[in-house]
Design a protein around this motif. Structure first.
Motif, mmCIF file in Angstrom:
data_model
loop_
_atom_site.group_PDB
_atom_site.id
_atom_site.type_symbol
_atom_site.label_atom_id
_atom_site.label_comp_id
_atom_site.label_asym_id
_atom_site.label_seq_id
_atom_site.Cartn_x
_atom_site.Cartn_y
_atom_site.Cartn_z
ATOM 1 N N VAL A 106 0.854 -1.184 0.000
ATOM 2 C CA VAL A 106 0.000 0.000 0.000
ATOM 3 C C VAL A 106 0.892 1.237 0.000
ATOM 4 O O VAL A 106 1.762 1.386 0.863
ATOM 5 N N LEU A 107 0.684 2.108 -0.995
ATOM 6 C CA LEU A 107 1.526 3.289 -1.186
ATOM 7 C C LEU A 107 0.705 4.551 -0.931
ATOM 8 O O LEU A 107 -0.411 4.689 -1.436
ATOM 9 N N PHE A 108 1.268 5.476 -0.140
ATOM 10 C CA PHE A 108 0.617 6.743 0.195
ATOM 11 C C PHE A 108 1.510 7.909 -0.234
ATOM 12 O O PHE A 108 2.728 7.768 -0.358
ATOM 13 N N SER A 109 0.908 9.081 -0.398
ATOM 14 C CA SER A 109 1.673 10.310 -0.575
ATOM 15 C C SER A 109 2.200 10.756 0.782
ATOM 16 O O SER A 109 1.440 10.851 1.750
ATOM 17 N N SER A 110 3.495 11.059 0.864
ATOM 18 C CA SER A 110 4.040 11.556 2.128
ATOM 19 C C SER A 110 3.721 13.039 2.311
ATOM 20 O O SER A 110 3.869 13.574 3.413
ATOM 21 N N THR A 111 3.268 13.694 1.257
ATOM 22 C CA THR A 111 2.904 15.109 1.343
ATOM 23 C C THR A 111 1.514 15.294 1.930
ATOM 24 O O THR A 111 1.298 16.133 2.808
ATOM 25 N N THR A 112 0.554 14.496 1.455
ATOM 26 C CA THR A 112 -0.836 14.660 1.887
ATOM 27 C C THR A 112 -1.352 13.493 2.718
ATOM 28 O O THR A 112 -2.412 13.586 3.332
ATOM 29 N N GLY A 113 -0.640 12.366 2.700
ATOM 30 C CA GLY A 113 -1.104 11.182 3.398
ATOM 31 C C GLY A 113 -2.163 10.400 2.654
ATOM 32 O O GLY A 113 -2.661 9.388 3.156
ATOM 33 N N GLN A 114 -2.506 10.841 1.441
ATOM 34 C CA GLN A 114 -3.559 10.158 0.695
ATOM 35 C C GLN A 114 -3.055 8.850 0.095
ATOM 36 O O GLN A 114 -1.905 8.764 -0.349
ATOM 37 N N PRO A 115 -3.902 7.830 0.077
ATOM 38 C CA PRO A 115 -3.502 6.574 -0.567
ATOM 39 C C PRO A 115 -3.409 6.732 -2.070
ATOM 40 O O PRO A 115 -4.292 7.315 -2.697
ATOM 41 N N LEU A 116 -2.336 6.227 -2.644
ATOM 42 C CA LEU A 116 -2.102 6.328 -4.087
ATOM 43 C C LEU A 116 -2.374 5.019 -4.804
ATOM 44 O O LEU A 116 -2.947 5.012 -5.897
ATOM 45 N N ALA A 117 -1.938 3.919 -4.217
ATOM 46 C CA ALA A 117 -2.039 2.645 -4.934
ATOM 47 C C ALA A 117 -1.940 1.481 -3.976
ATOM 48 O O ALA A 117 -1.317 1.576 -2.905
ATOM 49 N N SER A 118 -2.567 0.392 -4.357
ATOM 50 C CA SER A 118 -2.257 -0.908 -3.774
ATOM 51 C C SER A 118 -1.678 -1.763 -4.891
ATOM 52 O O SER A 118 -2.178 -1.729 -6.025
ATOM 53 N N ILE A 119 -0.615 -2.458 -4.587
ATOM 54 C CA ILE A 119 0.166 -3.183 -5.597
ATOM 55 C C ILE A 119 0.246 -4.645 -5.185
ATOM 56 O O ILE A 119 0.456 -4.955 -4.005
ATOM 57 N N ASP A 120 0.087 -5.534 -6.151
ATOM 58 C CA ASP A 120 0.255 -6.966 -5.860
ATOM 59 C C ASP A 120 1.710 -7.204 -5.488
ATOM 60 O O ASP A 120 2.578 -7.313 -6.345
ATOM 61 N N ALA A 121 1.972 -7.254 -4.198
ATOM 62 C CA ALA A 121 3.353 -7.353 -3.745
ATOM 63 C C ALA A 121 3.870 -8.778 -3.713
ATOM 64 O O ALA A 121 5.043 -8.994 -3.422
ATOM 65 N N THR A 122 3.012 -9.756 -4.013
ATOM 66 C CA THR A 122 3.547 -11.101 -4.229
ATOM 67 C C THR A 122 4.496 -11.052 -5.412
ATOM 68 O O THR A 122 5.659 -11.479 -5.332
ATOM 69 N N GLU A 123 4.029 -10.481 -6.512
ATOM 70 C CA GLU A 123 4.871 -10.335 -7.705
ATOM 71 C C GLU A 123 5.979 -9.321 -7.471
ATOM 72 O O GLU A 123 7.134 -9.531 -7.865
ATOM 73 N N LEU A 124 5.657 -8.208 -6.832
ATOM 74 C CA LEU A 124 6.660 -7.180 -6.574
ATOM 75 C C LEU A 124 7.811 -7.732 -5.741
ATOM 76 O O LEU A 124 8.982 -7.438 -6.008
ATOM 77 N N THR A 125 7.490 -8.566 -4.753
ATOM 78 C CA THR A 125 8.527 -9.155 -3.902
ATOM 79 C C THR A 125 9.412 -10.108 -4.689
ATOM 80 O O THR A 125 10.634 -10.151 -4.489
ATOM 81 N N LEU A 126 8.816 -10.873 -5.592
ATOM 82 C CA LEU A 126 9.613 -11.784 -6.420
ATOM 83 C C LEU A 126 10.604 -11.003 -7.265
ATOM 84 O O LEU A 126 11.787 -11.350 -7.364
ATOM 85 N N TYR A 127 10.133 -9.922 -7.885
ATOM 86 C CA TYR A 127 11.022 -9.080 -8.698
ATOM 87 C C TYR A 127 12.126 -8.469 -7.843
ATOM 88 O O TYR A 127 13.312 -8.558 -8.172
ATOM 89 N N ARG A 128 11.751 -7.816 -6.732
ATOM 90 C CA ARG A 128 12.756 -7.079 -5.963
ATOM 91 C C ARG A 128 13.766 -8.008 -5.319
ATOM 92 O O ARG A 128 14.951 -7.710 -5.248
ATOM 93 N N THR A 129 13.320 -9.188 -4.863
ATOM 94 C CA THR A 129 14.244 -10.134 -4.238
ATOM 95 C C THR A 129 15.265 -10.638 -5.239
ATOM 96 O O THR A 129 16.472 -10.678 -4.966
ATOM 97 N N ALA A 130 14.788 -11.020 -6.415
ATOM 98 C CA ALA A 130 15.690 -11.514 -7.458
ATOM 99 C C ALA A 130 16.649 -10.426 -7.917
ATOM 100 O O ALA A 130 17.833 -10.680 -8.155
ATOM 101 N N CYS A 131 16.141 -9.202 -8.023
ATOM 102 C CA CYS A 131 16.985 -8.119 -8.526
ATOM 103 C C CYS A 131 18.044 -7.696 -7.516
ATOM 104 O O CYS A 131 19.152 -7.310 -7.897
ATOM 105 N N VAL A 132 17.748 -7.788 -6.240
ATOM 106 C CA VAL A 132 18.763 -7.526 -5.216
ATOM 107 C C VAL A 132 19.888 -8.557 -5.319
ATOM 108 O O VAL A 132 21.079 -8.207 -5.262
ATOM 109 N N SER A 133 19.523 -9.816 -5.505
ATOM 110 C CA SER A 133 20.544 -10.858 -5.662
ATOM 111 C C SER A 133 21.406 -10.619 -6.890
ATOM 112 O O SER A 133 22.631 -10.750 -6.851
#
Length: 348
Positions: free
Chosen positions: A106-133
């Motif tokens: 869940v992503l929010f604006s740090s300026t206004t605190g408003q919610p911007l997006a919800s992202i399927d982080a199952t897929e996001l985690t797979l990408y980021r974990t592999a890319c860190v490696s």
């Protein structure tokens, strides 16, 4: 794939629109392993210090499952976001052909605190974990690496294979080991038929773990094992060992000999208290905490030297971090903003 919005204020200004949902299929059109690796390599050195990231909450929800919360927020105007990842870990899901780790971001604006997006982080985690490696491998593995050994054939395995190949293009041979050989064969067939990037790469299913490890220039492990799989005696000169699976002191993918033979790097300092391979090595006197050579940011900045020569063994242990989650969510969200009308759900 759209480039990242060059003006973060623009992304914040659109926050009055309803929050969007970015699905797995949408993520796959917005980023590649190579583009995310480049983004992390560029942003981690300059922005990691501006991101506040408390120790993640981990709660046992059953004897075999857990629920994790990973919050972070940025104090930099160039990264105007607050985010949190909600994660479930159900290791027995492999028997149901489901990922063991599933998540939403869940992503929010740090300026206004408003919610911007919800992202399927199952897929996001797979990408980021592999890319860190793969990003660590860019500094730690031999440039002439030709054989990648993948230990584990779960959801993370294809991402790790693609990410490692994107930074080590001399790799032409991929060996896969898994306790269930059928899963290896399914993975190989899927990779061979679905990804043009892997044309010219030969795949091998090997049922002998020790033999597979001895072949590897790069050995990447993504399992839930609590017993050592990789034995240090089997690592050849110049090998790079990438340990991804463990994130609790009870989990362990290699033995003490492997840790003792290698120059060890971590993704972040949390690995020193969470990774079973390291916690156990400290407790047994195999190595001291101050013998960990450095972390990923220090590697990127050049503050710590990665591979020193062609014969040394290197080890990279990652446990994940909310910092990398926030930066990964940034590139996905801003790419989405550049390609779609914000406020409209992604229909894919």
């Amino acid at each position: 794939m759209a480039s990242i919005n060059p003006n973060p204020a623009t992304a914040t200004a659109t926050a009055a629109a309803p929050p969007v949902f970015i699905s797995t299929a949408a993520i796959q059109t917005l980023i590649t392993h190579k583009s995310l690796i480049t983004h992390l390599q560029t942003t981690l050195p300059s922005l990691s210090a501006a991101i506040q990231s408390p120790i993640r909450h981990a709660h046992q929800t059953s004897p075999t499952s857990s629920f994790l919360l990973m919050p972070s927020w940025s104090k930099s105007p160039s990264l105007p976001y607050i985010g949190t990842k909600l994660v479930t870990h159900h290791p027995q899901n492999s028997a149901l052909n489901l990922p063991g780790v599933q998540a939403i971001y869940v992503l929010f604006s740090s300026t206004t605190g408003q919610p911007l997006a919800s992202i399927d982080a199952t897929e996001l985690t797979l990408y980021r974990t592999a890319c860190v490696s793969a990003l660590a491998s860019n500094y730690l593995s031999r440039e002439d690496s030709k054989t990648l050994v993948m230990i584990g054939a779960g959801s993370l395995a294809p991402h790790l294979i693609k990410a490692h190949l994107s930074v080590r293009q001399n790799i032409k041979h991929v060996v896969v080991w898994n306790r269930t050989i059928e899963k290896v064969q399914t993975l190989i067939e899927k990779l061979k038929t679905e990804d043009n990037q892997l044309k010219g790469v030969s795949f091998e299913a090997n049922g002998c773990l020790e033999e597979a490890v001895r072949m590897g220039d790069i050995i990447s492990c993504a399992t839930n094992s609590t017993m050592p799989l990789v034995k240090g005696v089997d690592l050849k000169k110049g090998a790079h060992l990438d340990l991804v699976g463990s994130f609790t002191p009870s989990m362990r993918e290699c033995d003490d000999v492997a840790v003792g033979r290698g120059r060890v790097f971590v993704d972040n300092e949390v690995a020193l208290v969470e990774a079973g391979e390291l916690v156990g090595a400290f407790e047994r006197g195999v190595m001291r905490k101050d013998e960990i050579v450095g972390d990923l940011v220090e590697l990127i900045k050049g503050e710590k030297i990665g591979r020193g020569d062609s014969d040394e063994i290197t080890v990279f242990k990652s446990v994940g971090s909310a910092v990398v989650d926030l930066l990964s969510a940034q590139v996905v969200y801003e790419s989405y903003v550049g390609e779609n009308h914000v406020g409209h759900e992604v229909n894919v």
